[in-house]
Structures are given as C-alpha cells and as structure tokens.
Design a protein around this motif. Sequence first.
Motif, short mmCIF file in Angstrom:
data_model
loop_
_atom_site.label_atom_id
_atom_site.label_comp_id
_atom_site.label_asym_id
_atom_site.label_seq_id
_atom_site.Cartn_x
_atom_site.Cartn_y
_atom_site.Cartn_z
N UNK A 105 -8.70 1.47 -10.17
CA UNK A 105 -9.69 2.55 -10.15
C UNK A 105 -9.11 3.76 -9.43
N UNK A 106 -9.44 4.94 -9.92
CA UNK A 106 -8.98 6.18 -9.28
C UNK A 106 -9.44 6.24 -7.83
N UNK A 107 -10.65 5.79 -7.57
CA UNK A 107 -11.17 5.83 -6.20
C UNK A 107 -10.36 4.93 -5.28
N UNK A 108 -9.89 3.77 -5.79
CA UNK A 108 -9.05 2.89 -4.98
C UNK A 108 -7.74 3.58 -4.63
N UNK A 109 -7.16 4.28 -5.59
CA UNK A 109 -5.91 5.00 -5.35
C UNK A 109 -6.11 6.05 -4.27
N UNK A 110 -7.18 6.82 -4.38
CA UNK A 110 -7.44 7.88 -3.40
C UNK A 110 -7.66 7.30 -2.01
N UNK A 111 -8.48 6.24 -1.91
CA UNK A 111 -8.76 5.65 -0.60
C UNK A 111 -7.49 5.10 0.06
N UNK A 112 -6.67 4.44 -0.73
CA UNK A 112 -5.45 3.87 -0.16
C UNK A 112 -4.44 4.94 0.22
N UNK A 113 -4.35 6.01 -0.56
CA UNK A 113 -3.45 7.10 -0.21
C UNK A 113 -3.91 7.80 1.07
N UNK A 114 -5.21 7.96 1.23
CA UNK A 114 -5.74 8.61 2.42
C UNK A 114 -5.55 7.77 3.67
N UNK A 115 -5.56 6.44 3.49
CA UNK A 115 -5.43 5.54 4.65
C UNK A 115 -3.98 5.21 4.97
N UNK A 116 -3.08 5.41 4.03
CA UNK A 116 -1.68 4.99 4.21
C UNK A 116 -0.96 5.83 5.24
N UNK A 117 -0.18 5.17 6.08
CA UNK A 117 0.68 5.87 7.01
C UNK A 117 1.96 6.29 6.31
N UNK A 118 2.78 7.06 7.00
CA UNK A 118 4.01 7.56 6.39
C UNK A 118 4.94 6.44 5.97
N UNK A 119 5.00 5.37 6.76
CA UNK A 119 5.90 4.26 6.42
C UNK A 119 5.33 3.36 5.33
N UNK A 120 3.99 3.42 5.15
CA UNK A 120 3.35 2.59 4.13
C UNK A 120 3.45 3.19 2.73
N UNK A 121 3.56 4.49 2.65
CA UNK A 121 3.44 5.18 1.37
C UNK A 121 4.51 4.79 0.36
N UNK A 122 5.80 4.69 0.71
CA UNK A 122 6.80 4.32 -0.30
C UNK A 122 6.50 2.98 -0.96
N UNK A 123 6.12 1.98 -0.18
CA UNK A 123 5.82 0.67 -0.76
C UNK A 123 4.60 0.71 -1.66
N UNK A 124 3.59 1.48 -1.27
CA UNK A 124 2.38 1.59 -2.07
C UNK A 124 2.67 2.26 -3.41
N UNK A 125 3.43 3.34 -3.36
CA UNK A 125 3.77 4.05 -4.60
C UNK A 125 4.65 3.20 -5.50
N UNK A 126 5.58 2.48 -4.90
CA UNK A 126 6.46 1.61 -5.69
C UNK A 126 5.66 0.56 -6.43
N UNK A 127 4.68 -0.04 -5.77
CA UNK A 127 3.84 -1.07 -6.39
C UNK A 127 3.11 -0.50 -7.60
#
Length: 555
Positions: A105-127
């Motif tokens: 869901x688009x809302x899940x993507x937005x929520x996770x991007x807003x909550x992600x720290x700088x070190x978390x973002x590469x792994x999240x985007x890769x997934x």
Amino acid sequence: MKAFAALLDRLSFEPRRLVKEKLVLEYLAATPDPDRGYALAALAGALTFRHAKPAILRGLISERSDPRLFELSYDFVGDLSETIALMWPIDDAGSDLNGSSDALALSDVVHQLQAAGKTDLPGLLTYWLSRLDETGRWALLKLVTGGLRIGVSARSAKVAVARLGEVDPSEVEEVWHGLEPPYQPLFDWVEGRGPKPSYSDPAPFRPAMLAHPFNFEKDGPALNVAEHQIEWKWDGIRVQAAAGRDEEGRHVARLYTRTGDDISAAFPDLLEHLAFDGALDGELLVMRDGKVAAFSDLQKRLNRKTVGAKLLREFPAALRAYDLLAEGGEDLRPLPLSERRPRLERFVGEIGSPRIDLSAVLPLTTLEELAVARSDPAAYLKGPDAEAVEGLMIKRRDTAYLTGRPKGPWYKWKREPHLIDAVLMYAQRGHGKRSSFYSDYTFGVWTQTGVGADDPSLVPVGKAYFGFTDEELKQIDRFVRANTVNRFGPVREVTQKPDGGLVLEVAFEGLNRSPRHKSGLAMRFPRISRLRWDKPASEADTLETLEALLPSGSS
C-alpha cells in the motif's frame, strides 16, 4: 502502490492538462483512504522524506551494476529514477509484491519512509526495489526523491479534489494550508460526509486573481480605457503578504507566492514590516535607495530556506502593493476595485513602512497612450524604475477580486521581448517525456574579436529548454547527434564553426550584469523563438550587441 504507479505512468505521457486532471480525479474516486491522500500530497509536492537523497540511490545502484554502464545509461535515459528502475537486478524473491495490487500500500510506503532512520533507508529501499516491477520501481523512486516531473501542478491536484464533489477549487486552496496528509477531513467535506474543515489561521493564503495576455488587435477595439485602472507590471514575483493575531494574541505574518507556497523564511527582513491585520497582493522586489533592482538580484533571495546577513544587507526585499484583500478580519475581495483601491492607499499609508509602497495608477485615457507607455515606460515614468517595468496591467474598476483567471476583468500587456541570434554550443538530455531528446540548450555569441579573427570564439550567454515545437525539437536533436564534437557526461558539445553551427533566434525579457556568468551577462526568461537554418553561424550576434541592450547605469 500499483495503482499509484499506473497513475504516474499515465500522467507522464499525457500532454493535455484537462485530461491529466481527469486521470487524477478518477484515481482519487477509485482509491481508498489513506492511500489517495498520500498520493494527493505527492502530486501537490507536500511529501518530503528527511533522509531520502539521490546520493543514497546512486550508491545502491552502483553496488549492483558497473558504474560506467550506469553513467552511460543515465546519459541516454536522462532521468535518475527511470535509469535505476530499468537497471535494478531482480532476485528470486522478485514476485513477492507483483502478484497483487494490494501487496504494498502507498500509505505503508509513506509511513515506513517517514519512520526510517538514515541507516535503515538503504535496506528498506533495496527490499522494495527488488520486489516491485519496473513501473513500480520508477514510481517508488519518484516518490522518494520528490521530483515527479509529470506535468501536474499543485493547483491541478486541488482542482481534481474539488471535482470529487461540488466544491469550488478556490475553497480547497483556502483550507489547504490548515490540513496535513492524508487529508481525511478534506475528502469528507468535498464528498459530502463532513463539514468544511475549520481553519483559524490569522494569516491564511487567499487564491490569487490572474490576468489574461492583452491582444491589441483583438482586445483593443472593445477596450474603454476610462473604465480601467492602469498600472505598471513590475519585474519581480507576485506575492501575497498576510498578517493577523491568533487566538492567543500572538502576531502571525506570512509571505506566499501566487500559488500559495509559503516563502516567509527566505524574507525575514520584509516579514518584520508586516505589522498589520490584513492581506496585501503585490510584487516582491529588491529595492535600494528607492530604486527597483534587477530581477537577477531578486533571484539571489529566492528558493532559500534560510538567508544570511550578507544577503539581507546587499539585497533588501520590498513589497509594492497592488491590492488589499482583507483588513481587520473583513474580506474585501467581493468589493469592486474602485472601492478597494482607496482603502489600499489608506492602508499602506498607515503602515508607514519603507519596505512597503504603493503601485501607482497611471493617468492614461486612450489606447494610444497605453501603447506608448507600454513600449517606452520612461516617457511616463520619470526616474530609474522605468528599467524594471515589464509592461502594463489593465484592470476593470467595477470588478471584484475573483479567483483564478477570469476572461475580461484583468489584462497584462507585456513589452515586446528582445531578440538576438545566438549559436548553439551545448545540449543536454531532457527529463520525462523528453528524456530521449537533447532538449536543454546552451547558446552563445561571438566575442568582439571573434568573427573574422584568426581564432573565432564564442562565449555562453544563456540556456533555454522551451519555445520550440515538437517537430523543431526533433530537428535540433538530429543536428546535435550528427554534429557532436565532444562529450561531458550527459552534455554534448556541438560544432561551433562560423560556417557550420546552428543559429537560434533567442527571445528574452531583460538583461543584466552578472559576475557568475562567463559572459558577465544574465538573461531574463530566455527561450527559443525560432531556428535560423538560413543563417550561417558567422552572422550571429556579438557580445557587444548584447552589452548595448544593458539598462543604463549597469556596471
């Protein structure tokens, strides 16, 4: 996410504004909350993710592909998100998110991007990138970077929302700044499930009234000049200054662009002079000793989140007031201009600020006088400000302040642009639907010793990426590909010989000195007027020709 990706894909290939609005409307009508609210925020440029930077995306793709291959591909495609989406390798788990439109869901993507720290973002985007299809990857990356580039303005997105119900788009704009994604109260209101969102901001944005271009042959014969208020059209940017006191008695002041963007942070020196309760419509200018400075000076203050003491000192901001929209809690927009103008004069006088002055009403009574003033402002405007005039504003005195661009009440009659013949020097690929074409052009003129000298030389004087037709774009693109003499990443240098270059007729609104440019000059709104296939490059203009167009007193 799949529906959002499909929407962006359709919008990127659709050139017609009304069809784009229809596509957005259909998406909003068919998509559940809160996904549609976050999509609306993305389209309106209201979504940002603190740690999402292009450098992270480049780093991810560089770990999965040959860097040289990526640079070559990026050069060819011309868009970072599209290049990565096409080159991203798919692992064995690649089908996880492709089988169902509800898988991500688009809302899940937005929520996770807003909550992600700088070190978390590469792994999240890769997934996500490894499990979405090509269009989904492209849409995700567009969302992350915030650079949609699909030809949908924030205004068009708000119009689409209003069309979900029977709501005027201007009403949506008036409550917009009091709402946050995913805009549930907004959707409830326009679809008839709830009240209009309350908005108690003491300094709200009020949608601007815009003018139509004046056509002398078509509009002139029917124009009764005596029924109109004539003003100069100043060479700044249209703004709205709003101020008042909140429920706790604190003074609030804001500066908005004509589209409702809050630019207060970039102009604290002007903001401190908004010590009133009301809303002014006017022109943002840089002024020194009572003289309007060149637009290039104002550009140094624009698009900044903060501004330093040096800029504040060297480029002081000022407001030239055109209209009074509100005063002391009273909405003046329904009143005719003939009643708003006296109140504006009194209001500005009572402010008594050296940073806020009044746009003068010109004593012109015939169409012939308008024509003279428009072509030669110095004939009517004594003093240095004549060089900062773009043309004339023609406003019916009996008209209320109407939202949007109604036909008839207001006209703008701009001065004829300057024209020069320049030589194409460099070309760069465009973005979006132009990513396959070389559509961004740097052009130059001969130095005084260039033409006829032993070593002819050109100096760049400007860049342009519009003004030509689709067919002319294809013609220039073919010329660039056939006449490339050097490459610098995504930029191609083309032949610039006196007998072999391409001459472009360039139109521009003004010219000023600029130490930031090699030529020492900066053009205002340059665009390609026409292609001069008939003219050899040796007959293009010289730098001396341009310098003769500089405003008097430039140094």
